[in-house]
Design a protein around this motif. Structure first.
Motif, PDB file in Angstrom:
ATOM      1  N   TRP A   1       0.420   7.909   4.834  1.00 30.96           N
ATOM      2  CA  TRP A   1      -0.957   7.407   4.956  1.00 30.96           C
ATOM      3  C   TRP A   1      -1.664   8.030   6.164  1.00 30.96           C
TER       4      TRP A   1
ATOM      5  N   LYS B   1      -9.472   7.971  -5.971  1.00 27.71           N
ATOM      6  CA  LYS B   1     -10.028   6.724  -5.447  1.00 27.71           C
ATOM      7  C   LYS B   1      -9.492   6.451  -4.039  1.00 27.71           C
ATOM      8  N   TRP B   2      -8.198   6.707  -3.827  1.00 26.87           N
ATOM      9  CA  TRP B   2      -7.620   6.529  -2.502  1.00 26.87           C
ATOM     10  C   TRP B   2      -8.277   7.468  -1.494  1.00 26.87           C
ATOM     11  N   CYS B   3      -8.545   8.675  -1.948  1.00 25.66           N
ATOM     12  CA  CYS B   3      -9.195   9.650  -1.060  1.00 25.66           C
ATOM     13  C   CYS B   3     -10.616   9.199  -0.709  1.00 25.66           C
TER      14      CYS B   3
ATOM     15  N   LEU C   1       0.785   3.977  -2.745  1.00 30.44           N
ATOM     16  CA  LEU C   1       0.544   5.374  -2.393  1.00 30.44           C
ATOM     17  C   LEU C   1       1.673   6.277  -2.907  1.00 30.44           C
TER      18      LEU C   1
ATOM     19  N   SER D   1      -8.877  15.375  -2.197  1.00 29.70           N
ATOM     20  CA  SER D   1      -7.991  15.175  -3.356  1.00 29.70           C
ATOM     21  C   SER D   1      -7.230  16.462  -3.678  1.00 29.70           C
TER      22      SER D   1
ATOM     23  N   SER E   1     -14.369  13.877  -0.956  1.00 30.38           N
ATOM     24  CA  SER E   1     -13.266  13.287  -1.726  1.00 30.38           C
ATOM     25  C   SER E   1     -12.615  14.317  -2.634  1.00 30.38           C
TER      26      SER E   1
ATOM     27  N   ARG F   1       0.831  -1.197   0.000  1.00 32.79           N
ATOM     28  CA  ARG F   1       0.000   0.000   0.000  1.00 32.79           C
ATOM     29  C   ARG F   1       0.868   1.250   0.000  1.00 32.79           C
TER      30      ARG F   1
ATOM     31  N   TYR G   1     -11.575   6.154  -0.550  1.00 32.34           N
ATOM     32  CA  TYR G   1     -11.402   5.043   0.395  1.00 32.34           C
ATOM     33  C   TYR G   1     -11.170   5.580   1.821  1.00 32.34           C
ATOM     34  N   CYS G   2     -10.378   6.615   1.939  1.00 37.57           N
ATOM     35  CA  CYS G   2     -10.115   7.213   3.254  1.00 37.57           C
ATOM     36  C   CYS G   2     -11.389   7.762   3.884  1.00 37.57           C
TER      37      CYS G   2
ATOM     38  N   LYS H   1      -6.624   7.730  -9.701  1.00 35.79           N
ATOM     39  CA  LYS H   1      -6.195   6.781  -8.664  1.00 35.79           C
ATOM     40  C   LYS H   1      -6.080   7.495  -7.318  1.00 35.79           C
ATOM     41  N   MET H   2      -5.505   8.696  -7.342  1.00 38.55           N
ATOM     42  CA  MET H   2      -5.394   9.480  -6.115  1.00 38.55           C
ATOM     43  C   MET H   2      -6.778   9.752  -5.534  1.00 38.55           C
TER      44      MET H   2
END
Length: 1573
Positions: A103, A218-220, A94, A139, A135, A90, A222-223, A215-216
């Motif tokens: 993270w 999407k990670w946001c 990241l 982001s 998000s 991860r 998820y957070c 992708k960034m």
């Protein structure tokens, strides 16, 4: 935690992840689930229908659990290591997106963003809006930090800095991307699914920089979602959690702004969308605190294209030309009558259309003879193996027939002890009304007076005889009761069962009561703790005397009964029976306390006498029944048969519902020698049992060539069409009903009995039950113990009967007109049709004769323990509030008492505690004899009261009650399979045998039985003295020498002409032989505690006869060895003789332990004292649980049945007890081959009018379409599709008459679509090319030809897939090749061509039938029912522009349209069913295609198992077990089915044209079939 709390039936998990680390994680999940005894199911290769999910099953077993327990530390360490690696991955992932950002920093920022949003929107919001703004703001914030970090760490060199900056978006470009995302979310909020489904699909890909930014983002997201718990006390609407974003829509909007808007196409958003978008973006700008973001408009402020250049950026609506939407013109009566009302709305092709012109002109098919050879054509009935040659006069044959009948009667006698009845045909008499009271003897004739007097004399003689018998036995029984009350009482009760005279019975009961009272007084004088079983015997006798013989009781008897009650401490009951002081004068107060049982009479009876309580049974005999006195509901069944009515009968197992079947048979047998009763049973084992019962029950002298009973299964037939009682399975009865030239026999049917009719809702063959129920025009009886919606079933069947009444009226008028014109039809048939009733009754009976009590088995300190499981412990307050108590959840009297005590304990101030106290309950008050019905009323009152607790807010008290009733949790870590013998031994000690042990794997069924045998053998071996074997060896040697001496003496005597001189020496030898034999037998004798067999149950001659029948069977030797120890096993892979051995010996009581699969629960007559569920399985569901547990408690022998759960998880037990049986729902009733068979019947039936009526009944009366007009219209369209397909393939002409190879296709109806593919190969000449003999004119074929032929046949008829992962195995295969090769190239090419042609036709059909879809439901998610419908957005020019693709999306699900799918995808190979509109009621599984390759949901190929070809090569079942991963019994069944298919092909191969090949191909099939068999 999840596994412990939820304890699911099974866990669906993938066997392979996106990478190797994810795969390892899934493996850990599987291991963990196994350790908790939760089974795992692979998500790959799944299939499903309306009933079940079919997938690869990985059960939890002891080996898995032991592995986990032994390696728990290693597993935990490995798991922690894996988690660390995943975290490292991860970090790496990241880093590629966020650079040096940590993270933890991202998560902290996410939490702050959420907290700030709660302040901005205190009123709450929808999850889509929330996720969008949070998000986007996160982001932008993180991207801003990312850019700053890059600037700080960048090199001083300008060129390098420029290179770095060119590899990522600017902050403004990132803002533009977020704006586009906000706008797409607003579209989601305001556009219904119907409008979104019309979106154009952009084929261009994102540029690389945008992909990184996404992708960034999407990670946001998820957070944010990971911290959703922060919204706990905020009004967050999570309904649309499944629809958070739509990337194709985002692409669509992006394409407009950078390609169309920039060129001058300026379209307004509409006020509503504009306002919402501004609101979202303004919120984003408030959440981003580190810098200022731009204004909402313009949406694009930068010029960087986000999408790659593409010459065709927008997907065309239709790349392929869809097949011509039109039907070939038809002129067929069946089509007009069934689907004529919709023909006018359908498009038809013109006569000059190429499709119509290309129709093959085939010769019309004649069902009587082969079209090529003109030889008589065999059908499925003829090709079924005949057990006996009915025309043979060979003495050996006649002896074998005689043996068969003798054994059948012996088998039938083992099933029920009923004397055979000689049937004599009688003239039909007017019906008597047995419900009316008998009239008085006003006009008694002289003959009736003589008969009455004779009966009196006979009864008097019988009474004297029984009195003498009792006088002889009474002394010994009384003495036995003095020494051992229990054994004496048992003998006394055995005498009572055989006695018929009430006066004698009364005396016997009084003797028993006197002895019991005496034993009680003696017991109470010497013991401090009281054995209440003696008191129970006293009350049993009192119950019996008061209830059965009240008219015989004298004053002195009543006084004695009152005295007995006084001794037990039941003063009030004593006074009510004999209200004087005399009854208790001799009992002083001290003695009274000494003899008293210490509790009230009601509590005593409920607690200790529950199963002895007297049932409410009628005492008035019914002249129609000789063997017993039927209950009221059973008399209703007899009335049904007498009135020629039909009935659906739902009653518990062993309640006596089958008796009506035999009464029905007897009635038809008496009426004539022509009428036929058909008994339809779901399994061959049940067919054999019923046939044996009929042979045993009835005897009838019939004309030559006629038989009383016949059998017809797929394996064999015997007297099937020349009998009066036919026992068959559904598929074979369907063959007869659909056979055009068997209709004359069908008209002889007077009644049809459907046993286990709940199979109508099963997953295999359910549609056949439907076809039978709607095709028969005679009355029927439909029997079952487990139907949850019998009213719906009865209503459907009544509608079918109304159809037949109308059809019979029309046919009756036609017959009358024909009679007037001179023809003379069969008057018997006409008479039957006149007197037939079309009424369908529903007969319900829910009361079991025996109560069932449940127990949980556990292992403590190496010993088996049993905990009673109260049924209410399976319930929750939530379940009771929603659904109430399950209708079949009944309590035994002691369980009812437990419920009251728990309720009283948990609510001290319970207002109705006194009213519902057992001693005060209205139906118990001052009753000496409490009946079962009284206890049931008390149970219902408590249930109603408990339900009111929950409804009135006393939930906490109710939960305490349920918790108190729950047993202690048990979770054993022992190898429960190894503990199996100890379980059986424990049940033996508790006198709970005979018992059935249900397991669900064939290997475990056999293994458990053998482990129990091994246990007994080891036990015996440990008891044998060390010298025993040596002594046996010595005696055996001596015996051998004596035998030789006897044989030598016989030879000398035969040679000598004189009398034998040494006669005394011969006698000495014989005496010595007998003595040695007895010594050897005693030495080898099995001790009583080393066998479960009851040696007294059967004589040695009968036992040997049963053993001799299986000595050459596959499992014969093993079953005999087990039987000698009183053990057996029963499953579907045994042959008929092997099953019969177990069934006969179990029914006789010789075998007392049987392990079995669920097939035994389908009607097999094997009741027992106890049922044990000894293995968990997904097949152990509510239906099977009720079927299996119903075997416990033998009526007439056991007053209580016991059900034990051994190694079944507690949550599973609870689900089984409280779950309802699934409702019977209609299956899809039609198939291509069925339509062809119906057309064969309609066009070639011996009686065209009758055949047409049957065909229309099948088409019009499916359970699926009952009261469902939309479903009926869909079935009409599918029928038309089938008809069109059959015309195009050349099996029907435009008039609906069968042509070409129609007969061959219909004969292979078991294997659709393989039968259609097989015939297409045949027509194209592929088999002609393959099957070339070694020499011209020869019948010999090379081994290569043989193997290729088996390869083709295995690909068609032996399809069994492995999981995709299995082909990666490194296991060595010793005998088998295991993986089946692909079809030869020419066959494969022909198959592809066939599949594509059918797919195009089916796609065309789906487009037509799509109009039947319920679009309201199509816009809902199928399980959660979340609705995505709504009013279309009309105020936005941009929406209208983007959502303008309405063409080519007719038959596709609107959800699937979002991914860019269109009707073109219907032409793709193996299109998933979820792509099609689900409410059409039809999917791609109904297309007659056979894809040579099958892929799982991860795109991996699933190989076929080569078991048939492997067995053809090596002939070893063991090889299939070792290499092909098959159970031996399962392999045997599959090979048998494959061989039967080859035999069918062999019988039909005369269709092949081609000179000498006409002779050679059957010879080739003979060789293949012989090798497989």
């Amino acid at each position: 935690m999840f596994l412990e709390e939820s304890y699911p039936y099974f866990l669906i998990v993938a066997d392979e992840g996106l990478n190797h680390l994810q795969t390892h994680l899934f493996n850990f999940l599987i291991i963990q689930s196994w350790s908790r005894k939760v089974n795992a199911v692979l998500s790959s290769g799944q299939e499903s229908d309306i009933l079940r999910l079919y997938a690869y099953f990985m059960p939890s077993n002891y080996r898995n659990q032991t592995f986990f327990n032994q390696n728990v530390e290693k597993i935990e360490n490995a798991y922690q290591t894996l988690i660390k690696k995943l975290e490292t991955c991860r970090v790496v992932a990241l880093q590629s997106v966020f650079g040096d950002l940590k993270w933890i920093n991202i998560m902290e920022e996410a939490c702050e963003t959420i907290s700030l949003l709660k302040q901005l929107w205190p009123e709450g919001s929808d999850i889509r809006r929330v996720l969008c703004v949070t998000s986007c703001s996160l982001s932008l914030t993180m991207y801003h930090r990312f850019l700053e970090n890059r600037k700080r760490t960048a090199s001083v060199e300008k060129t390098k800095t420029q290179k770095v900056e060119s590899n990522c978006l600017t902050l403004q470009e990132m803002e533009d991307l977020c704006k586009l995302h906000c706008l797409s979310v607003v579209f989601l909020l305001h556009l219904p699914l119907s409008q979104r489904a019309c979106t154009r699909f952009i084929t261009s890909h994102w540029i690389k920089n945008i992909e990184t930014s996404l992708k960034m983002k999407k990670w946001c997201e998820y957070c944010i979602l990971s911290n959703i718990n922060i919204f706990e006390f905020w009004n967050l609407n999570l309904i649309h959690l499944s629809d958070l974003s739509d990337e194709p829509l985002l692409k669509n909007i992006a394409f407009y702004y950078e390609n169309e808007n920039i060129k001058g196409l300026d379209l307004n958003l509409g006020d509503v969308i504009r306002e919402d978008y501004e609101h979202l973006w303004n919120t984003v700008s408030k959440l981003v605190r580190k810098f200022d973001v731009g204004k909402p408009f313009p949406v694009r402020t930068t010029k960087l294209p986000f999408l790659e250049n593409n010459p065709s950026p927008i997907k065309a609506t239709s790349k392929k030309e869809m097949p011509n939407l039109g039907f070939i013109p038809m002129s067929c009566k069946v089509v007009d009558m069934f689907a004529g009302d919709i023909l006018k709305d359908l498009p038809f092709l013109k006569s000059n259309d190429p499709i119509v012109i290309s129709l093959a002109k085939q010769k019309e098919f004649d069902e009587l003879v082969h079209w090529h050879s003109h030889r008589p054509l065999t059908d499925d009935y003829d090709r079924t193996k005949c057990q006996f040659d009915e025309k043979s006069r060979d003495p050996r044959y006649l002896r074998s027939v005689q043996k068969y009948y003798v054994f059948q009667r012996f088998y039938g006698n083992s099933l029920e002890s009923v004397s055979s009845k000689v049937i004599v045909t009688q003239a039909t008499k007017p019906k008597k009304n047995f419900s009316e009271p008998k009239s008085r003897k006003t006009h008694e004739t002289k003959a009736e007076i003589i008969t009455r007097e004779n009966k009196k004399r006979l009864l008097a003689k019988e009474e004297q005889k029984e009195e003498k018998k009792w006088n002889v036995l009474s002394f010994s029984i009384e003495e036995e009761m003095k020494e051992n009350l229990n054994s004496g009482i048992k003998k006394l009760e055995d005498f009572l069962k055989s006695c018929k005279c009430n006066s004698v019975k009364f005396k016997v009961e009084m003797v028993g009561l006197t002895a019991s009272l005496k034993a009680w007084k003696e017991h109470c004088r010497g013991e401090t703790t009281k054995d209440l079983s003696i008191a129970v015997q006293i009350m049993k006798r009192i119950h019996s005397l008061l209830e059965k013989y009240p008219e015989l009781l004298q004053e002195a008897d009543r006084q004695f009964l009152a005295r007995c009650l006084k001794y037990l401490g039941f003063d009030e009951l004593s006074s009510s029976l004999y209200p004087t002081q005399v009854a208790g004068d001799d009992i002083k107060k001290k003695k009274k306390n000494k003899y008293s049982v210490g509790i009230g009479p009601v509590r005593f009876q409920l607690q200790y006498m529950g199963h002895y309580l007297i049932r409410n049974e009628r005492k008035d005999p019914d002249p129609r029944v000789q063997d017993f006195i039927p209950d009221t509901w059973q008399r209703e069944l007899l009335d049904v048969v007498d009135n020629n009515e039909s009935a659906v009968i739902v009653a518990p197992t062993s309640s006596g519902k089958t008796y009506a079947s035999y009464y029905c048979m007897e009635k038809v047998l008496k009426e004539s020698d022509e009428g036929v009763v058909v008994y339809v049973a779901p399994t061959k084992a049940l067919v054999n049992q019923v046939a044996a019962t009929v042979y045993n029950r009835f005897t009838k002298d019939l004309p030559k060539g006629e038989a009383l009973c016949g059998v017809f299964t797929r394996d064999y037939r015997h007297d099937a069409l020349n009998c009066q009682v036919l026992i068959t399975v559904p598929a074979c009865f369907e063959i007869l009903l659909l056979s055009p030239h068997r209709q004359q026999w069908v008209k002889r049917i007077r009644y049809v009995i459907f046993d286990e009719v709940h199979c109508l809702g099963g997953e295999i063959g359910a549609e056949i039950w439907e076809h039978l129920l709607v095709m028969i025009r005679c009355p029927f009886l439909a029997l079952s113990a487990t139907i949850s919606n019998p009213e719906h079933l009865t209503e459907w069947l009544q509608s079918v009967k109304w159809y037949w009444r109308q059809a019979d009226n029309i046919m009756g008028k036609n017959i009358s007109s024909e009679r007037n014109s001179g023809s003379c039809p069969n008057s018997h048939n006409d008479y039957w049709q006149m007197k037939q009733s079309y009424k369908v009754r529903l007969v319900l009976y829910g009361e079991r004769y025996n109560d069932l009590e449940k127990h949980i088995c556990s292992v403590k300190d190496g010993d088996i323990c049993f905990n009673h499981f109260h049924p209410c412990a399976a319930l929750t307050t939530d379940h009771i509030e929603r659904y109430g108590f399950p209708s079949d959840l009944t309590l035994s009297p002691r369980e009812t008492l437990q419920l009251y005590d728990s309720m009283f304990q948990c609510w001290e101030s319970w207002p109705r505690a006194q009213e519902l106290c057992p001693e005060e309950f209205i139906h118990f008050k001052n009753k000496i004899v409490i009946k079962k019905l009284d206890a049931r009323k008390y149970e219902e009152s408590l249930k109603a009261e408990f339900t009111s607790w929950i409804q009135n807010g006393n939930v906490e008290e109710a939960e305490m009650v349920l918790e108190n009733l729950s047993p202690d949790s048990v979770f054993g870590s022992e190898n429960m399979i190894k503990m199996f013998p100890f379980l059986v031994e424990k049940l033996r000690k508790m006198e709970k045998l005979p018992a059935l042990f249900f397991l669900f794997k064939l290997g475990t069924v056999e293994g458990s039985a053998n482990s129990a045998r091994n246990f007994l053998e080891e036990k015996q071996e440990s008891k044998r003295s060390l010298k025993a074997d040596k002594e046996a060896h010595v005696v055996a040697n001596k015996l051998r020498k004596v035998k030789k001496s006897i044989e030598k003496q016989k030879t000398l005597d035969e040679k000598s002409q004189k009398k034998p001189r040494k006669m005394d020496q011969s006698l000495v030898h014989e005496a010595e032989h007998d003595n040695l034999l007895k010594i050897l037998e005693k030495n080898m004798e099995i001790p009583q505690d080393c066998t479960y067999a009851d040696q007294k149950a059967m004589d040695l001659e009968s036992l040997q006869m049963v053993f001799d029948r299986v000595k050459f069977a596959r499992k014969g030797a093993e079953l005999i060895a087990l039987a000698k120890r009183g053990i057996g096993y029963h499953h579907s892979s045994l042959n008929a003789k092997e099953k019969q051995l177990v069934e006969i010996l179990f029914r006789k009581g010789f075998i007392r332990v049987v392990t079995a699969t669920g097939t035994l629960a389908l009607g097999i007559n094997m009741p027992c004292k106890s049922v044990v569920f000894a293995q968990n399985s997904i097949y152990l569901d509510a239906l099977n649980y009720r079927q299996m547990s119903g075997r416990a408690g033998r009526r007439g022998q056991d007053l209580l049945g016991d059900v034990y759960f051994f190694d079944i998880p507690m949550p599973k037990i609870e689900k089984l007890i409280k779950s309802k049986v699934p409702e019977l729902r209609g299956q899809f009733p039609l198939s291509i081959t069925l339509v062809l068979r119906l057309m064969l019947l309609a066009s070639k039936g011996d009686d065209p009018e009758d055949a047409m009526a049957k065909v229309m009944s099948v088409l019009k009366h499916s359970l699926l379409s009952f009261k469902q007009p939309r479903a009926m219209e869909m079935l009409k369209l599918y029928f038309l599709f089938s008809f069109q397909f059959l015309m195009k393939e050349g099996y029907l002409n435009q008039k609906g008459n069968p042509t070409g190879f129609a007969g061959l296709v219909s004969h292979l109806h078991y294997h659709e679509p393989s039968n259609l593919v097989f015939v297409s190969f045949l027509v194209s000449g592929l088999f002609h090319n393959l099957c070339q003999p070694t020499k011209k004119g020869s019948k010999r074929f090379s081994q290569d030809v043989m193997e290729k032929l088996v390869l083709v046949l295995a690909n068609l008829f032996g399809r069994r897939h492995f999981p995709a992962k299995f082909q990666d195995t490194t296991v060595k295969f010793y005998q088998s090749k295991v993986f089946l090769e692909d079809l030869p190239e020419d066959f494969n090419a022909a198959l592809d061509e066939y599949n594509m042609k059918v797919t195009e036709d089916f796609a065309s059909f789906l487009l037509i039938v799509s109009k039947l879809a319920d679009m309201k439901q199509e816009y809902q998610l199928p399980l959660s029912k979340i609705n995505f419908a709504g009013n279309e957005c009309k105020g936005s020019q941009l929406v209208s522009h983007l959502m303008n693709c309405k063409e080519g999306r007719v038959a596709i699900s609107p959800f699937v349209c979002l991914s860019g799918n269109s009707d073109d995808d219907l032409l793709q190979p193996a299109t998933p069913s979820h792509v099609i509109l689900r409410t059409m009621g039809i999917d791609h599984s109904r297309a007659p295609v056979l894809w040579s390759q099958r892929f799982d949901n991860q795109g991996r190929r699933m190989p076929l198992n080569a078991y048939a070809l492997d067995f053809y090569k090596h002939g070893s079942l063991i090889g299939l077990v070792q290499d092909n991963r098959m159970n031996e019994g399962e392999a045997y069944l599959l090979l048998k089915d494959f061989a039967l298919t080859i035999q069918s092909i062999r019988g039909c191969w005369h269709y092949c044209d081609g000179g000498p090949l006409l002779l050679s191909k059957p010879a080739l099939m003979d060789r293949v079939s012989d090798c497989i068999i």
